[in-house]
Scaffold this motif. Structure first.
Motif, PDB file in Angstrom:
ATOM      1  N   ILE A 224       0.938  -0.957  -0.107  1.00  0.00           N
ATOM      2  CA  ILE A 224      -0.056   0.087  -0.126  1.00  0.00           C
ATOM      3  C   ILE A 224       0.751   1.210   0.247  1.00  0.00           C
ATOM      4  N   THR A 225       0.242   2.488  -0.508  1.00  0.00           N
ATOM      5  CA  THR A 225       0.872   3.616  -0.254  1.00  0.00           C
ATOM      6  C   THR A 225       0.236   4.404   0.529  1.00  0.00           C
ATOM      7  N   VAL A 226       0.657   5.063   1.628  1.00  0.00           N
ATOM      8  CA  VAL A 226      -0.007   5.901   2.566  1.00  0.00           C
ATOM      9  C   VAL A 226       0.074   7.399   2.130  1.00  0.00           C
ATOM     10  N   VAL A 227      -0.923   7.877   2.043  1.00  0.00           N
ATOM     11  CA  VAL A 227      -0.878   9.554   1.887  1.00  0.00           C
ATOM     12  C   VAL A 227      -0.995  10.344   2.897  1.00  0.00           C
ATOM     13  N   ALA A 228      -0.569  11.447   3.362  1.00  0.00           N
ATOM     14  CA  ALA A 228      -0.925  12.188   4.326  1.00  0.00           C
ATOM     15  C   ALA A 228      -2.419  12.567   4.267  1.00  0.00           C
ATOM     16  N   GLY A 229      -2.800  12.446   5.604  1.00  0.00           N
ATOM     17  CA  GLY A 229      -4.363  12.635   5.822  1.00  0.00           C
ATOM     18  C   GLY A 229      -5.411  11.563   5.215  1.00  0.00           C
ATOM     19  N   VAL A 230      -4.659  10.532   4.778  1.00  0.00           N
ATOM     20  CA  VAL A 230      -5.820   9.565   4.230  1.00  0.00           C
ATOM     21  C   VAL A 230      -5.491   8.204   4.865  1.00  0.00           C
ATOM     22  N   VAL A 231      -6.746   7.414   5.257  1.00  0.00           N
ATOM     23  CA  VAL A 231      -6.486   6.304   5.792  1.00  0.00           C
ATOM     24  C   VAL A 231      -6.943   5.136   4.652  1.00  0.00           C
ATOM     25  N   THR A 232      -6.059   4.549   4.253  1.00  0.00           N
ATOM     26  CA  THR A 232      -6.185   3.390   3.360  1.00  0.00           C
ATOM     27  C   THR A 232      -6.985   2.250   3.828  1.00  0.00           C
ATOM     28  N   GLN A 233      -8.011   1.798   3.500  1.00  0.00           N
ATOM     29  CA  GLN A 233      -8.913   0.896   3.921  1.00  0.00           C
ATOM     30  C   GLN A 233      -8.579  -0.723   3.302  1.00  0.00           C
ATOM     31  N   LEU A 234      -8.216  -1.442   4.007  1.00  0.00           N
ATOM     32  CA  LEU A 234      -7.389  -2.621   3.489  1.00  0.00           C
ATOM     33  C   LEU A 234      -8.013  -3.836   4.049  1.00  0.00           C
ATOM     34  N   ASP A 235      -9.140  -4.591   3.646  1.00  0.00           N
ATOM     35  CA  ASP A 235      -9.519  -5.871   4.407  1.00  0.00           C
ATOM     36  C   ASP A 235      -8.951  -7.063   3.836  1.00  0.00           C
ATOM     37  N   ILE A 236      -8.637  -7.978   4.906  1.00  0.00           N
ATOM     38  CA  ILE A 236      -7.739  -8.914   4.872  1.00  0.00           C
ATOM     39  C   ILE A 236      -8.681 -10.278   5.087  1.00  0.00           C
ATOM     40  N   ALA A 237      -8.746 -11.012   3.892  1.00  0.00           N
ATOM     41  CA  ALA A 237      -9.402 -12.204   3.940  1.00  0.00           C
ATOM     42  C   ALA A 237      -8.689 -13.437   4.050  1.00  0.00           C
ATOM     43  N   PHE A 238      -8.819 -14.137   5.108  1.00  0.00           N
ATOM     44  CA  PHE A 238      -8.026 -15.486   5.477  1.00  0.00           C
ATOM     45  C   PHE A 238      -8.977 -16.628   4.805  1.00  0.00           C
ATOM     46  N   ASP A 239      -8.100 -17.655   4.569  1.00  0.00           N
ATOM     47  CA  ASP A 239      -8.761 -18.896   3.643  1.00  0.00           C
ATOM     48  C   ASP A 239      -8.760 -19.971   4.644  1.00  0.00           C
ATOM     49  N   THR A 240     -10.216 -20.522   5.120  1.00  0.00           N
ATOM     50  CA  THR A 240     -10.247 -21.425   5.902  1.00  0.00           C
ATOM     51  C   THR A 240      -9.827 -22.832   5.438  1.00  0.00           C
ATOM     52  N   GLY A 241      -9.750 -22.944   4.212  1.00  0.00           N
ATOM     53  CA  GLY A 241      -9.567 -24.372   3.535  1.00  0.00           C
ATOM     54  C   GLY A 241     -10.840 -25.179   3.093  1.00  0.00           C
ATOM     55  N   ILE A 242     -11.873 -24.815   3.780  1.00  0.00           N
ATOM     56  CA  ILE A 242     -13.098 -25.563   3.571  1.00  0.00           C
ATOM     57  C   ILE A 242     -13.576 -25.439   2.299  1.00  0.00           C
ATOM     58  N   ARG A 243     -13.854 -26.552   1.482  1.00  0.00           N
ATOM     59  CA  ARG A 243     -14.062 -26.531  -0.040  1.00  0.00           C
ATOM     60  C   ARG A 243     -15.356 -27.604  -0.115  1.00  0.00           C
TER      61      ARG A 243
END
Length: 243
Positions: A224-243
């Motif tokens: 990511i690139t963080v800019v002054a005064g900006v909150v970068t929104q980054l959702d993190i999705a883990f993989d349970t392995g359920i198929r």
């Protein structure tokens, strides 16, 4: 999977990059409002030094808590201790800086101690992205990264309209931010609702998720690139392995 978006905020960020003593200096005169509790003393310190905004109380049960405050009664009023750590905080933080303040009942704040290594860029302000809270967020005007950690799939077969199979949040997940040199710049633990928030100075970083256990498996790191005064929104999705 990491989902990236940005939220612009006004710039009012204070920085401690590479310096000590910026949260010290001569005593600050009374606030005009009586300080009648240890928590009120901590709030008084925060009002004078916005770079501490959003710090959580020290949580002895939290693993990897880098930054916190403790407030207690003292002979002349109250004592507030603030610690900021960085560098492998899940193992206790390699480096630390600590401030100790005296707060008198009339709101006068004086620095009793200011010790430790210079705080590098990207550590403060850290907002509230610390284990122990129900939700993590950054103060208005901060720059950094924030989002939610989830894990899925939760069912072998997902049917349309069946919300019981929606991804689940991952409270306690570890989020590590590294600078371009690969060094740890900041760290947070997902809150009870899976949210996290990390204050960062403008620059380029890599964000990694770590569930500690083998499953759910974290996604690949995201740059990511963080800019002054900006909150970068980054959702993190883990993989349970359920198929």
């Amino acid at each position: 999977m990491l989902t990236l978006r940005r939220l612009a905020l006004p710039v009012v960020v204070a920085s401690l990059a590479g310096c000590t003593g910026m949260a010290g200096g001569p005593p600050a005169s009374g606030s005009g409002t009586a300080v009648t509790s240890a928590d009120a003393a901590a709030a008084r310190v925060e009002s004078l030094y916005p770079l501490f905004a959003g710090l959580g109380r020290a949580n002895p049960d939290a693993i990897g808590q880098c930054c916190w405050y403790e407030a207690s009664n003292a002979a002349t009023g109250y004592q507030v201790v603030i610690q900021v750590g960085w560098g492998d905080c899940p193992a206790g933080c390699i480096s630390k800086h600590e401030w100790t303040y005296r707060v008198t009942p009339d709101g006068t704040v004086s620095t009793l101690q200011d010790t430790g290594e210079p705080v590098p860029s990207g550590i403060l302000p850290v907002g509230a992205g610390i284990a122990g809270g129900a939700h993590a967020s950054l103060p208005l005007g901060a720059s950094g990264v924030a989002g939610r950690v989830t894990a899925g799939p939760t069912c072998p077969v997902v049917r349309v309209g069946d919300t019981s199979c929606d991804p689940r949040t991952v409270p306690g997940a570890s989020i590590v931010v590294r600078n371009t040199a690969g060094a740890v710049a900041a760290h947070a633990t997902a809150a009870a609702d899976g949210s996290y928030a990390i204050g960062l100075a403008p620059g380029t970083y890599t964000v990694e998720g770590d569930s500690v256990a083998r499953f759910p498996a974290p996604p690949a790191p995201s740059t990511i690139t963080v800019v002054a005064g900006v909150v970068t929104q980054l959702d993190i999705a883990f993989d349970t392995g359920i198929r």
